[in-house]
Design a protein around this motif. Structure first.
Motif, PDB file in Angstrom:
ATOM      1  N   ILE A  77       0.930  -1.156   0.053  1.00 44.16           N
ATOM      2  CA  ILE A  77      -0.012  -0.026  -0.076  1.00 44.16           C
ATOM      3  C   ILE A  77       0.792   1.257   0.175  1.00 44.16           C
ATOM      4  CG2 ILE A  77      -1.921   1.020   1.080  1.00 44.16           C
ATOM      5  CD1 ILE A  77      -2.493  -1.623   0.240  1.00 44.16           C
ATOM      6  N   GLN A  78       0.815   2.213  -1.065  1.00 38.60           N
ATOM      7  CA  GLN A  78       1.450   3.363  -1.268  1.00 38.60           C
ATOM      8  C   GLN A  78       0.548   4.563  -1.411  1.00 38.60           C
ATOM      9  OE1 GLN A  78       3.999   2.528  -4.584  1.00 38.60           O
ATOM     10  NE2 GLN A  78       5.138   0.761  -3.600  1.00 38.60           N
ATOM     11  N   SER A  83      -6.282   8.361  -9.671  1.00 46.13           N
ATOM     12  CA  SER A  83      -6.971   7.127  -9.589  1.00 46.13           C
ATOM     13  C   SER A  83      -6.198   5.964  -8.684  1.00 46.13           C
ATOM     14  CB  SER A  83      -7.568   6.702 -10.909  1.00 46.13           C
ATOM     15  OG  SER A  83      -6.150   6.105 -11.662  1.00 46.13           O
ATOM     16  N   ASP A  84      -4.870   6.240  -8.885  1.00 49.70           N
ATOM     17  CA  ASP A  84      -4.021   5.080  -7.938  1.00 49.70           C
ATOM     18  C   ASP A  84      -4.169   5.410  -6.585  1.00 49.70           C
ATOM     19  OD1 ASP A  84      -3.086   3.741 -10.117  1.00 49.70           O
ATOM     20  OD2 ASP A  84      -1.253   4.910 -10.356  1.00 49.70           O
ATOM     21  N   SER A  85      -4.506   6.623  -6.199  1.00 47.48           N
ATOM     22  CA  SER A  85      -4.821   6.948  -4.838  1.00 47.48           C
ATOM     23  C   SER A  85      -6.021   6.214  -4.161  1.00 47.48           C
ATOM     24  CB  SER A  85      -5.084   8.337  -4.474  1.00 47.48           C
ATOM     25  OG  SER A  85      -6.096   8.902  -5.300  1.00 47.48           O
ATOM     26  N   TYR A  86      -7.138   5.974  -5.025  1.00 46.37           N
ATOM     27  CA  TYR A  86      -8.236   5.545  -4.626  1.00 46.37           C
ATOM     28  C   TYR A  86      -7.966   3.865  -4.555  1.00 46.37           C
ATOM     29  CZ  TYR A  86     -13.160   3.944  -4.260  1.00 46.37           C
ATOM     30  OH  TYR A  86     -14.409   3.335  -4.178  1.00 46.37           O
ATOM     31  N   ARG A  87      -7.095   3.673  -5.567  1.00 45.29           N
ATOM     32  CA  ARG A  87      -6.948   1.961  -5.497  1.00 45.29           C
ATOM     33  C   ARG A  87      -6.269   1.733  -3.899  1.00 45.29           C
ATOM     34  NH1 ARG A  87      -6.113   3.244 -11.130  1.00 45.29           N
ATOM     35  NH2 ARG A  87      -7.449   2.013 -12.426  1.00 45.29           N
ATOM     36  N   HIS A 195      -7.935  13.029  -7.758  1.00 39.72           N
ATOM     37  CA  HIS A 195      -7.796  13.215  -9.239  1.00 39.72           C
ATOM     38  C   HIS A 195      -7.173  14.583  -9.710  1.00 39.72           C
ATOM     39  CE1 HIS A 195      -9.809  14.407 -13.305  1.00 39.72           C
ATOM     40  NE2 HIS A 195     -10.419  13.355 -13.018  1.00 39.72           N
ATOM     41  N   PHE A 196      -6.189  14.280 -10.623  1.00 39.20           N
ATOM     42  CA  PHE A 196      -5.314  15.275 -11.121  1.00 39.20           C
ATOM     43  C   PHE A 196      -5.983  16.830 -11.434  1.00 39.20           C
ATOM     44  CE2 PHE A 196      -2.711  11.652 -11.798  1.00 39.20           C
ATOM     45  CZ  PHE A 196      -1.499  11.882 -11.237  1.00 39.20           C
ATOM     46  N   GLY A 197      -6.953  16.516 -11.949  1.00 36.58           N
ATOM     47  CA  GLY A 197      -7.944  17.765 -12.401  1.00 36.58           C
ATOM     48  C   GLY A 197      -8.342  18.489 -11.018  1.00 36.58           C
ATOM     49  N   LEU A 198      -8.614  17.720 -10.326  1.00 34.34           N
ATOM     50  CA  LEU A 198      -9.300  18.427  -9.149  1.00 34.34           C
ATOM     51  C   LEU A 198      -8.048  19.142  -8.353  1.00 34.34           C
ATOM     52  CD1 LEU A 198     -12.012  15.903  -7.853  1.00 34.34           C
ATOM     53  CD2 LEU A 198     -12.349  18.042  -8.790  1.00 34.34           C
ATOM     54  N   LEU A 199      -6.804  18.529  -8.379  1.00 33.69           N
ATOM     55  CA  LEU A 199      -5.685  19.054  -7.587  1.00 33.69           C
ATOM     56  C   LEU A 199      -5.679  20.466  -8.153  1.00 33.69           C
ATOM     57  CD1 LEU A 199      -3.598  18.442  -5.546  1.00 33.69           C
ATOM     58  CD2 LEU A 199      -1.936  17.619  -7.567  1.00 33.69           C
ATOM     59  N   LEU A 200      -5.653  20.853  -9.458  1.00 34.82           N
ATOM     60  CA  LEU A 200      -5.637  22.222  -9.818  1.00 34.82           C
ATOM     61  C   LEU A 200      -6.630  22.853  -9.557  1.00 34.82           C
ATOM     62  CD1 LEU A 200      -4.430  21.335 -13.652  1.00 34.82           C
ATOM     63  CD2 LEU A 200      -3.033  22.063 -11.781  1.00 34.82           C
TER      64      LEU A 200
END
Length: 232
Positions: A77-78, A83-87, A195-200
């Motif tokens: 777990i990293q 999307s990898d964060s949710y995984r 989500h990368f878009g939501l980071l912006l």
């Protein structure tokens, strides 16, 4: 399975919150909508957990579950972005409590219930209590909220963190307390890592509230339509 048992325990815990929370019960008409909204989300979660998949919970949700199960088995777990964060969140959940589609769905339902608290605070701050019931009804029963907010997808968590961020940004704007700003940025960051878009978007939202607060006089928050649309 242990995962399903854990999901049932979470369901009972959410029921206790709905039963005993004075904040949720304060407005009787809103409370009825909240209960119905919870039941709608729970039904979709149960369907996906034991029958499914429902509309919108096909390939992506199944893919998240499959990848999370692999992470749970490996224990690798990293911290990731996108999307990898949710995984990895699901992987950690499965590692601790056991693999279960129902458990993953109940994580989304938990996010929905949690998001109701900041939503009520937003209605209070913006002096929208007279239409609070309508707002909660639209929020709870919008098809995308029910269908995507009750399954193994990250949308429910994104919306939850967004609600908390907006609520604390408004409190920062109203009370000029730096702790509210720090908490708001924290929830914006949590939203962004999913989500990368939501980071912006989180960065832009933070900048907007800093500019709105800049050189403002130390007075109470006053509702205006322009501010309402800005926050939304």
């Amino acid at each position: 399975t242990m995962g399903d048992i854990s999901a049932i325990i979470i369901t009972l815990f959410l029921c206790l919150i709905l039963i005993f929370s004075e904040k949720l019960k304060k407005n009787r008409s809103s409370y009825k909508i909240i209960i119905l909204g919870f039941l709608a989300h729970l039904i979709i979660a149960l369907y996906n957990g034991f029958v499914g998949p429902s509309i919108g919970a096909g390939f992506d949700a199944i893919s998240f579950i499959s990848d999370a199960e692999a992470l749970a088995l490996s224990g690798n777990i990293q911290f990731k972005l996108g999307s990898d964060s949710y995984r990895n969140i699901l992987g950690g959940l499965f590692y601790l409590f056991g693999s279960s589609m129902f458990l993953a769905c109940m994580l989304s339902v938990t996010a929905y219930v949690a998001s109701l608290f900041p939503l009520i605070e937003i209605c209070k701050a913006l002096k929208l209590r007279n239409i609070q019931t309508h707002i909660i009804a639209a929020y709870s029963f919008l098809p995308s909220m029910v269908l995507f907010g009750s399954v193994a997808l990250r949308e429910a968590m994104q919306v939850c963190f967004f609600m908390f961020a907006i609520s604390y940004f408004i409190q920062f704007y109203s009370h000029r307390k730096i702790r509210f700003f720090i908490i708001a940025v924290f929830f914006s960051f949590l939203m962004g890592i999913l989500h990368f878009g939501l980071l912006l978007f989180a960065g832009g939202m933070t900048t907007l509230f800093i500019l709105m607060n800049y050189n403002q006089s130390n007075k109470s928050f006053v509702y205006t339509k322009s501010k309402f649309y800005t926050y939304l």
